[in-house]
Every structure is written in structure tokens, then in C-alpha cells.
Design a protein around this motif. Structure first.
Motif, short mmCIF file in Angstrom:
data_model
loop_
_atom_site.label_atom_id
_atom_site.label_comp_id
_atom_site.label_asym_id
_atom_site.label_seq_id
_atom_site.Cartn_x
_atom_site.Cartn_y
_atom_site.Cartn_z
N ARG A 156 2.48 -3.82 -10.17
CA ARG A 156 1.29 -4.66 -10.05
C ARG A 156 1.53 -5.80 -9.07
NH1 ARG A 156 -0.22 -8.44 -15.02
NH2 ARG A 156 1.61 -9.45 -14.16
N GLU A 157 2.72 -6.44 -9.18
CA GLU A 157 2.95 -7.64 -8.38
C GLU A 157 3.27 -7.31 -6.93
OE1 GLU A 157 2.41 -10.58 -9.40
OE2 GLU A 157 2.11 -10.08 -11.50
N ASP A 158 4.09 -6.32 -6.72
CA ASP A 158 4.52 -6.06 -5.36
C ASP A 158 4.98 -4.61 -5.26
OD1 ASP A 158 5.64 -5.83 -2.92
OD2 ASP A 158 6.80 -7.69 -3.02
N GLU A 159 4.07 -3.79 -4.76
CA GLU A 159 4.33 -2.36 -4.72
C GLU A 159 5.54 -2.02 -3.86
OE1 GLU A 159 1.40 1.12 -3.58
OE2 GLU A 159 0.91 -0.04 -5.34
N THR A 160 5.67 -2.72 -2.73
CA THR A 160 6.76 -2.41 -1.83
C THR A 160 8.10 -2.69 -2.47
OG1 THR A 160 5.25 -3.53 -0.31
CG2 THR A 160 7.20 -2.52 0.64
N ALA A 161 8.15 -3.84 -3.16
CA ALA A 161 9.41 -4.19 -3.81
C ALA A 161 9.75 -3.18 -4.89
CB ALA A 161 9.31 -5.60 -4.40
N ALA A 162 8.72 -2.78 -5.65
CA ALA A 162 8.95 -1.80 -6.71
C ALA A 162 9.46 -0.50 -6.12
CB ALA A 162 7.67 -1.56 -7.50
N ALA A 163 8.89 -0.12 -4.98
CA ALA A 163 9.32 1.12 -4.34
C ALA A 163 10.77 1.01 -3.87
CB ALA A 163 8.40 1.45 -3.16
N SER A 164 11.15 -0.19 -3.42
CA SER A 164 12.50 -0.35 -2.91
C SER A 164 13.51 -0.32 -4.05
CB SER A 164 12.63 -1.65 -2.12
OG SER A 164 12.53 -2.74 -3.00
N LEU A 165 13.06 -0.54 -5.30
CA LEU A 165 13.95 -0.44 -6.44
C LEU A 165 14.14 1.02 -6.86
CD1 LEU A 165 12.65 -3.37 -8.63
CD2 LEU A 165 14.81 -3.25 -7.40
N GLY A 166 13.54 1.93 -6.11
CA GLY A 166 13.72 3.33 -6.43
C GLY A 166 12.66 3.87 -7.37
N LYS A 167 11.61 3.08 -7.64
CA LYS A 167 10.51 3.56 -8.48
C LYS A 167 9.40 4.08 -7.58
CE LYS A 167 12.72 1.96 -11.96
NZ LYS A 167 13.50 2.90 -12.75
N ASN A 168 8.85 5.20 -7.96
CA ASN A 168 7.73 5.73 -7.20
C ASN A 168 6.46 5.09 -7.73
OD1 ASN A 168 5.66 7.13 -6.12
ND2 ASN A 168 6.46 9.17 -6.60
N PRO A 169 5.88 4.14 -6.97
CA PRO A 169 4.75 3.39 -7.52
C PRO A 169 3.54 4.27 -7.85
CG PRO A 169 5.25 2.68 -5.28
CD PRO A 169 6.27 3.70 -5.64
N VAL A 170 3.31 5.29 -7.05
CA VAL A 170 2.15 6.14 -7.31
C VAL A 170 2.31 6.84 -8.65
CG1 VAL A 170 0.82 8.11 -6.50
CG2 VAL A 170 1.69 6.44 -4.86
N ARG A 171 3.53 7.30 -8.92
CA ARG A 171 3.76 8.00 -10.17
C ARG A 171 3.61 7.06 -11.36
NH1 ARG A 171 6.83 12.56 -12.22
NH2 ARG A 171 7.02 12.05 -14.42
N VAL A 172 4.14 5.84 -11.22
CA VAL A 172 4.03 4.87 -12.30
C VAL A 172 2.57 4.51 -12.56
CG1 VAL A 172 4.60 2.51 -12.96
CG2 VAL A 172 6.33 3.93 -11.87
N ARG A 173 1.83 4.32 -11.47
CA ARG A 173 0.40 4.01 -11.62
C ARG A 173 -0.32 5.15 -12.32
NH1 ARG A 173 -1.61 0.35 -7.33
NH2 ARG A 173 -3.23 1.81 -6.71
N LEU A 174 0.04 6.37 -11.93
CA LEU A 174 -0.62 7.54 -12.52
C LEU A 174 -0.34 7.60 -14.02
CD1 LEU A 174 -2.32 10.01 -11.77
CD2 LEU A 174 -0.21 11.30 -11.49
N GLU A 175 0.91 7.34 -14.39
CA GLU A 175 1.26 7.39 -15.82
C GLU A 175 0.44 6.36 -16.61
OE1 GLU A 175 5.91 8.82 -15.18
OE2 GLU A 175 5.46 6.71 -15.56
N ALA A 176 0.37 5.15 -16.08
CA ALA A 176 -0.38 4.11 -16.79
C ALA A 176 -1.87 4.45 -16.84
CB ALA A 176 -0.16 2.76 -16.10
N PHE A 177 -2.38 5.00 -15.75
CA PHE A 177 -3.80 5.33 -15.69
C PHE A 177 -4.14 6.40 -16.71
CE2 PHE A 177 -7.46 7.48 -13.59
CZ PHE A 177 -8.34 6.42 -13.64
N VAL A 178 -3.32 7.46 -16.76
CA VAL A 178 -3.59 8.57 -17.68
C VAL A 178 -3.48 8.08 -19.12
CG1 VAL A 178 -2.72 10.78 -18.51
CG2 VAL A 178 -2.95 10.38 -16.06
#
Lengths: 302, 248, 315
Positions: free
Chosen positions: C179-201
Motif C-alpha cells: 500500500r505504502e510503496d509498491e516499488t519498495a515492496a517489490a524490491s523486498l522480493g514480494k510480488n505486489p500484484v500477487r499480494v494485491r490479488l490475494e487481498a482483493f480475492v
């Protein structure tokens, strides 16, 4: 038959195009999806009701129709007055809600504030005018028969012509006037525009004025061809978004071509799907565009 | 002594209310002077000139242009008052034509004067004149920099702020640009530039300020700073012995 | 007196059913920053799935499986989750506004399908005689409602506890990072699209659950229960209560539903009969005003996010 659908599509597309211009500009320059934009169409249409009521009191009223149209010269005055009133409404909303929020919170807060504003505007109309449909004029209008067996209302043809005039005027404004060029500059890079000496606040006012005026014209012309209901604009919300997204945020021609494409798709769709599902067509277009070309036809890739 | 074109005292500024980047920086630029601001990454160099241009809110301190206080003035009014700013990146409107970029530069001028200045600028830079109706997005890095400066000069500014003007340019193009910058201060205008390439900046400026962690560290004539071995070691990335030698 | 208590029970059932949906929205918006403007659509999917799975058989209409209540709830959640997966795969990699527009569109389309696809939805008539499990357990509406309230309260409680654990767990921190910073989250090795999808579903599944509980309670489903105004109501509940705070989500549901029903009551008593037809509009204006005023003057809601989270994620 297909010619008739094409004609109907172009004519209803012109309304969508006019409405989408403002929505597209707001998405680009104010950087938020304004769900209350469609209510400006409705308010424009109802401002015209007031205008005709006042005009009837001071004499003149709806005026003598100029054949073959259903309306007379007062309609042109009504378009100007409602455009001005709707612009004032939009600017008031900007100062009361959107400008304050923009300073305090992120742009998504603006999006759901626009949800609330849309709800307020629409239901205020229900309170003021009642839920029952209204008409500008009780006069019946006969369709013109064009070659190929196509029937169109003269008023709709007038609308198409008016749309062309508005688009040409906006094109000249955006490419020839310093305010128009500044508007395009703000759309691309607000900070650079600011340090060049552009008063961004003034440009934002112009965005509202242009958007609200086009919306008012679309609303009045739509009200001329259908009955006036408080849901008039709301029912156009998805088509407006589809047109703006298809065309690409901030693009004048994108919004116009998007609007015509939406109108055509809706009307041609009834050849393959039941008419009752027609309102879903813009949504499918939105999904397709977002999937294959999210920047729209004329937008820049981010 | 004439009043300085820019007088900035004790500037405290940052992008968010709870995180300041500048903690009391002071800078002065006299008429006809080119001043360089150098310092390590994160020293606040770009923030300082953005604050002077009105793009970053100044929380404390005061800024005066030609002796008149302008602290807190919105950026577009500063532009009208003779402050021109050329950012490091995105310094032209890529979707606008070259001529329209110049129109933007002169947006604060009366119409007739603006049109005359556009023609002057196009006459001065034939490269721009040839492409006046084309989008600025097609220009190369060096050409963009030239257009950006031409746009900034439309108002005949008193103070020209340049953020890393030579970033991304070839050494030859950079030298050419420094020559152009030298020509800007002829009529009593002043230039304040931020440079990553500290040595080149000091060679082409009159005075320099070294900034670190949001405060002034050292200031002085550029040639003195260049010759100072300690500054070379700390801020210019040179070992004392080979200040004119090869880089490691 | 008993009348008042009975009404309170009725009120709490509906408010808690809304609270489940608000909790789902809170997971999406409050914790992950996803703007779902189609809440009503996901409620509708849950409601109709429930009706089809557990309802009696009808002529010329799909369904009549008469499956147990719990299966209906589960099916409703799966159906909503599946719809969310499809729409999420298309839109979640895009900018926030596009998600808002697309979800708004799906709600409109779902409502359209509810009105028109008579074979599945019963059309404008809707589907009736959906069994309420409390009817078999007690006699009399008051006792039955008490049982249903207990059921809804337990489910809402489970959802609340589950969400609290989730957002406190590593996955919850990833959500906030996205939520706060997608780029930073991605750089931590998390796939932001996948995380967003999980929360959305997951959020949409809770909305489906809420729709199913609603149908189970009132016993019928009508396409006019899922107009876009329902989305506004649920959003207002979240904003008033305080987004990114699960307690706030429940509080908001209670307060806004109280204002809605209370204002309906006051309007019906005070407003002359001639304009009673507009009472719904007055309520809608009120909700719109509450939403805008809250955003302007108390943007964090009554009890917003514990402040620490978003501050530090930024720097």
C-alpha cells in the motif's frame, strides 16, 4: 438495419463524447477519476428546466421552433446559461471538497469523495424536482428519413453538428491560446509548468469550466431526445468512463473518438446480444482496453 | 556594493512536514556571478534550488531576490519576478512542440513581447528553428538541455537556477554548455547551479558552496576550493596527491 | 419494551452482516490500498449463490439443490472469490483509478445480469423462500432472530479475529508495504500484484459471505437490494469508522446503519406524506453528506489506523 444502428450509434456517441471530454481532462490534469462528473450532465439538463420555466414567465418560453428542429432560439440561450451555471457548480464543488482534500490526502480520497458528491448531487435533484420524469416541451417531433431508410431526429443531427463545432473550438483553444497550451503543459508536467510561470490554480479552474460546460451541453441535448430523470447522467457514467479510458486520459480527440466508439458499440451490440444487456457493453470495452492498451488510443504509456 | 541577486539565509525545508532535508542553508549570488553548489549525494543540493524556485515549501529562513523578500511566494509568481529554473530531468514538455515550449517560457510576458522573444530565441538557436513545429520529445539530451535553457531565458531572468545541467551529456557537450552558461550572466543576471561533477562545476564558476547533510560546510572562490586538498579528498572524491591526476 | 429489544436484535443482525462486508473492504482499502467500487456486485454474487444452492426447486429456474446453510455460505464465498479473481487478474496491475472504474462497472453489470438472466436469478421477481436455519431451531420470530444474531455474531467475530491475526502476521506487513510503496515492496522480493490479488480475492469472499448471510436472514433475494447505493453505504461505514482498523470497520457499520434506519424512521414520522416518496433520497443525501464531511474534517474516521504504520513505511 445496420445503417440505422450506425446512425443511432453516432448520434448517441456524440453525447458520450461531449461528456467524456471533461472527464478525460479531469483524469489527466486533476489526476483523479471523478465519479461525480456524470452528475454535471444531469444538473445541466435540470438547469435548462429552470431556464425554460423562467423564460416562460418573462415571455418567450420555449420559443417558436425553427423547422425542422423541436426548439427555437431560446435553446441556444439555454445552452449558454446552463453551461455557465454548471461551471459555477463545478467550481463550487472544487473549492468546497476537492481542493481541500487534495491538500490533505491522496488522490484516491478524491475518488471516493467524488462518490459521495455524486450521491448528494443526484439525490438533491430527486428532492428538488421529484423522481418523476420531466420534459422540456410536449411537442412531438417527427423523424427525418435519410437515404438508405435511416430515420433520425433533426434534433440529434443538430447535436452532432454542435459536437463538431465544440471540438473544433476546443482544438483551437488548446493549440492556439496561451491558456490552452498552458493546460497541455500542466497535464504533462505541473511542476515545470509552475516554474515557467503558469498559475496552475487558474488552469484547474479552466478544466472545470470546459468539463462542466461540455457536460451541460451534453445533458441538455440528451434531455431533448429522452425524458429528464435524476438518473440521466448516472446512467451515462460507465459509457463516459469507457470513452475517456479508450481515448486515453487528457486527449481531446481520444475522448471524441472514444465516445463515438462507445455509442456505435452499444447500438451495434443489439444485433448479437439482447437489448437488455446493452448497458454492459461499455464495461466490457473498459476491460478490453485496460487489458490490451491501458494508456488508451491516444494516451502516453506511463 | 550592489545588492545580491539572490540572498538565502538559514533555509530549512523538506518535502514532508516531518522530514526536513535542509537544516539552515545560506547562499548568496551577486549580479554577473556564476555560483556552483557541490556536495555528496543526499546533501540537499537539489532541494535547495527547488526551495529557491518555490517548488519546495520553506519552513524557516528567508529568501530575497534583488533585495526584495520572496519567501513563500508561489513558483509561478517567482517566475514572473525573474527566477528561472531548469530541472535536471523532464526539463522540456515532451508532448508540446518546440515553439510551444518557448510559448510556455514566455507565458508571463505580454503577448507581443513573448512573440518577439520566441523569434529571437529561434534565431539564436537554428537547431530549434528547424524543428519548431515538432514535438520536443524527439530531441536528444543535449538538444533538450538547450531548449530548456532557451525556454528559461524567455523572461530575461535575473536569477537562473540550473539543476545538474550537464548530467548525461558527453564531455564535449558539457564543455559547450558551460560556455553557454558563461554567456548568460553578461547583463547582470546570476546563475546558481548544482553539479554532481564538482571539478567541472568549480572550473566554470566564480564561487562555490560545499553542502553536506543539509548544512553549509565550506564556501569560497572556486579556484581556491579546487586547489584545497582537503575538499578534494572529502567532497570531490580525489586523493590529495593526484588532484589533477587520473581517477582510481 | 419487548418490541424495542426485538427491534434491537433485528438491527444488530443487519448491522453485523454489513460489518462483515465492511471488514472485507477494510482488508482491500484500509490495509492494501485497493479501491473496490463494486462492493454491491460481490454482495449480489454471494446472495444469489446462497439462494440457488440452498433454495427450494422452482420451475424454469436454476437451483433447488436445497443444500445445507453452511454449504451455501461456503459456495457464496467461493463464487465471489472467483469473480474477484477474474476481475483482479485484469485490473490489479493497473493504476488505482482503473480498479475503481472496473469494479464499479462489474457491479453495474452484475446487477444487470440479476435483473435479466431469469433462468438463474428469477429476474425482477428475485428468488424467494430461502430457508433460514434458525426456523428449525426455535419457535417464534424473536427466538429465531436471537439464534440468527448469535450465528452472525459468531461469524463476524471469527472474521474479525482472523483478520486481526492476518494483518498482524508477516503477510499483513507485506500488504501495508504494498500500500505504502509498491516499488519498495517489490524490491523486498514480494510480488505486489500477487499480494494485491490475494487481498482483493479474500476481501471479496467476505463480501460474498455478507450477501449470503443477508439472504439467509430475510429469506429472499431481489436485484434491487444491490443497487450502487449499497456500495456507498459500505464505503461510508468504513470511512466513518476509520479505515485500516478492524474495530473501526465494525463501529462504522453500527453507526452508519443506525443513522440510516434512524433517519428513515424520523423522516417517516416528520415528513408530510406527499413527499414520502422522496424519503430514500433524503437518506441518500444524508449518507453522502456524512461521507464528504468525514473525509473533510476527520479523514482518519472515528478510530483510524494506529499511527505508527504508515509513517515509517514511507521513510
Amino acid at each position: 438495419m445496420i445503417l440505422q444502428h450506425i446512425a443511432d450509434g453516432l448520434l448517441s456517441g456524440a453525447i458520450v463524447a461531449l461528456g467524456a471530454i471533461g472527464l478525460s481532462f479531469t483524469m489527466k490534469i486533476l489526476r483523479f477519476a471523478n465519479f461525480s462528473h456524470s452528475e454535471l450532465l444531469t444538473w445541466g439538463a435540470y438547469f435548462a428546466v429552470i431556464f425554460f420555466a423562467v423564460a416562460a414567465v418573462i415571455g418567450g418560453g420555449y420559443g417558436t421552433p425553427i423547422a425542422p428542429f423541436s426548439f427555437g432560439w431560446p435553446l441556444l440561450a439555454a445552452l449558454l446559461v446552463t453551461a455557465a451555471l454548471t461551471s459555477l457548480l463545478a467550481i463550487a464543488l472544487h473549492h468546497l471538497v476537492f481542493a481541500r482534500l487534495n491538500r490533505m490526502a491522496g488522490h484516491m480520497t478524491m475518488v471516493f469523495a467524488s462518490f459521495g458528491v455524486a450521491l448528494l448531487l443526484r439525490h438533491l435533484l430527486v428532492l428538488i424536482f421529484g423522481p418523476a420524469p420531466l420534459y422540456y416541451s410536449s411537442a412531438l417531433q417527427f423523424a427525418m428519413l435519410l437515404p438508405g431508410g435511416v430515420r433520425v431526429m433533426p434534433d440529434q443531427v443538430f447535436l452532432l453538428g454542435l459536437t463538431v463545432v465544440v471540438v473544433i473550438a476546443l482544438h483551437l483553444f488548446l493549440t492556439r491560446s496561451r491558456t490552452g497550451i498552458s493546460m497541455r503543459a500542466v497535464a504533462e508536467n505541473p511542476d515545470l509548468a509552475r516554474v515557467s510561470g503558469v498559475d496552475v490554480g487558474r488552469i484547474v479552474m479552466w478544466v472545470w469550466i470546459i468539463g462542466a460546460s461540455c457536460a451541460a451541453v451534453a445533458g441538455v441535448m440528451y434531455g431533448l431526445t429522452v425524458q429528464l430523470r435524476p438518473e440521466l447522467g448516472f446512467s451515462l457514467l460507465l459509457p463516459l468512463f469507457a470513452a475517456a479510458i479508450l481515448g486515453g486520459a487528457g486527449s481531446l480527440y481520444g475522448a471524441v473518438i472514444g465516445g463515438l466508439a462507445v455509442g456505435l458499440s452499444e447500438n451495434l451490440s443489439v444485433m448479437i446480444i439482447p437489448t437488455t444487456y446493452k448497458p454492459a457493453v461499455p464495461f466490457l470495452m473498459i476491460l478490453l482496453v485496460l487489458y490490451f492498451r491501458p494508456e488508451g488510443l491516444f494516451g502516453e504509456r506511463r | 556594493m550592489t545588492a545580491p541577486v539572490l540572498q538565502a539565509e538559514g533555509i530549512v525545508a523538506g518535502y514532508t512536514a516531518d522530514l526536513m532535508i535542509l537544516h539552515g542553508v545560506s547562499v548568496e549570488v551577486a549580479p554577473g556571478e556564476i555560483v556552483a553548489i557541490i556536495g555528496p549525494n543526499g546533501a540537499g543540493k537539489s532541494t535547495l534550488i527547488k526551495a529557491i524556485a518555490g517548488l519546495v515549501k520553506v519552513s524557516a529562513g528567508r529568501i530575497a531576490i534583488d533585495g526584495r523578500e520572496t519567501t513563500g511566494t508561489p513558483a509561478h509568481l517567482l517566475a514572473a519576478a525573474g527566477v528561472a529554473y531548469v530541472p535536471q530531468t523532464d526539463n522540456v514538455f515532451a508532448t508540446l512542440s518546440i515553439e510551444e515550449n518557448l510559448v510556455l517560457g514566455g507565458v508571463t510576458l505580454p503577448g507581443r513581447q513573448a512573440r518577439a522573444r520566441i523569434e529571437e530565441a529561434l534565431a539564436r538557436y537554428p537547431m530549434l528553428a528547424e524543428r519548431r513545429r515538432q514535438k520536443a520529445g524527439i530531441l536528444s539530451g543535449g538538444q533538450r538541455q538547450m531548449l530548456a535553457i532557451a525556454r528559461a531565458l524567455m523572461t530575461a531572468p535575473r536569477l537562473i537556477l540550473l539543476d545538474e545541467p550537464t548530467a548525461g551529456l558527453s564531455p564535449m557537450a558539457a564543455e559547450e554548455l558551460f560556455g553557454l552558461i558563461r554567456g548568460l550572466v553578461g547583463g547582470g543576471a546570476a546563475v546558481l547551479m548544482v553539479e554532481q561533477n564538482a571539478r567541472a562545476a568549480l572550473r566554470h564558476s566564480d564561487r562555490g558552496y560545499v553542502l553536506a547533510e543539509g548544512v553549509n560546510r565550506i564556501e569560497g572562490a572556486s579556484d581556491a576550493l579546487l586547489a584545497d586538498a582537503e575538499i578534494g579528498a572529502i567532497f570531490l572524491g580525489l586523493r590529495p596527491a593526484d588532484s589533477e591526476g587520473l581517477r582510481p | 419494551m419487548i418490541g424495542l429489544v426485538a427491534y434491537l436484535v433485528f438491527f444488530l443482525i443487519v448491522a453485523l452482516i454489513f460489518a462483515v462486508a465492511v471488514l472485507g473492504l477494510n482488508l482491500q482499502w484500509g490495509f492494501t490500498g485497493l479501491f473496490n467500487a463494486g462492493v454491491a456486485g460481490f454482495l449480489a454474487i454471494g446472495a444469489y449463490t446462497m439462494a440457488i444452492l440452498t433454495g427450494p426447486s422452482r420451475e424454469a429456474v436454476l437451483g433447488g439443490y436445497e443444500l445445507p446453510f453452511a454449504v451455501g455460505l461456503l459456495g457464496a464465498m467461493l463464487a465471489s472469490g472467483f469473480a474477484a479473481l477474474v476481475i483482479g487478474l485484469i485490473t490489479l496491475r493497473l493504476r488505482d483509478e482503473f480498479l475503481a472504474v472496473a469494479t464499479f462497472g462489474i457491479a453495474v453489470t452484475i446487477q444487470l445480469v440479476c435483473v435479466n438472466w431469469e433462468y438463474v436469478t428469477g429476474g425482477t421477481l428475485g428468488l424467494i423462500s430461502i430457508p433460514n436455519p434458525s426456523r428449525a431451531l426455535a419457535d417464534g420470530p424473536f427466538a429465531q432472530n436471537l439464534i440468527y444474531l448469535a450465528l452472525v455474531a459468531v461469524l463476524a467475530g471469527l472474521v474479525f479475529v482472523g483478520l486481526e491475526r492476518i494483518v498482524g502476521a508477516p503477510w499483513g506487513r507485506v500488504l501495508k508495504a504494498v500500500r505504502e510503496d509498491e516499488t519498495a515492496a517489490a524490491s523486498l522480493g514480494k510480488n505486489p500484484v500477487r499480494v494485491r490479488l490475494e487481498a482483493f480475492v479474500l476481501g471479496c469472499m467476505l463480501m460474498g459471505l455478507s450477501g449470503a448471510l443477508y439472504v439467509g436472514f430475510i429469506g429472499y433475494v431481489s436485484p434491487f437490494d444491490f443497487l450502487p447505493i449499497v456500495t456507498f453505504q459500505i464505503w461510508t461505514m468504513l470511512i466513518v469508522g476509520g479505515s485500516a482498523n478492524n474495530r473501526g470497520a465494525i463501529l462504522g457499520a453500527l453507526i452508519v446503519w443506525a443513522v440510516w434506519t434512524g433517519s428513515g424512521f424520523v423522516i417517516s414520522k416528520l415528513v408530510p406524506p406527499s413527499v414520502q416518496a422522496q424519503s430514500g433520497a433524503m437518506q441518500a443525501v444524508l449518507i453522502g453528506l456524512i461521507l464528504v464531511v468525514t473525509l473533510l474534517f476527520r479523514p482518519r474516521g472515528l478510530i483510524g489506523e494506529k499511527i505508527a504504520v504508515s509513517r515509517h513505511a514511507r521513510d
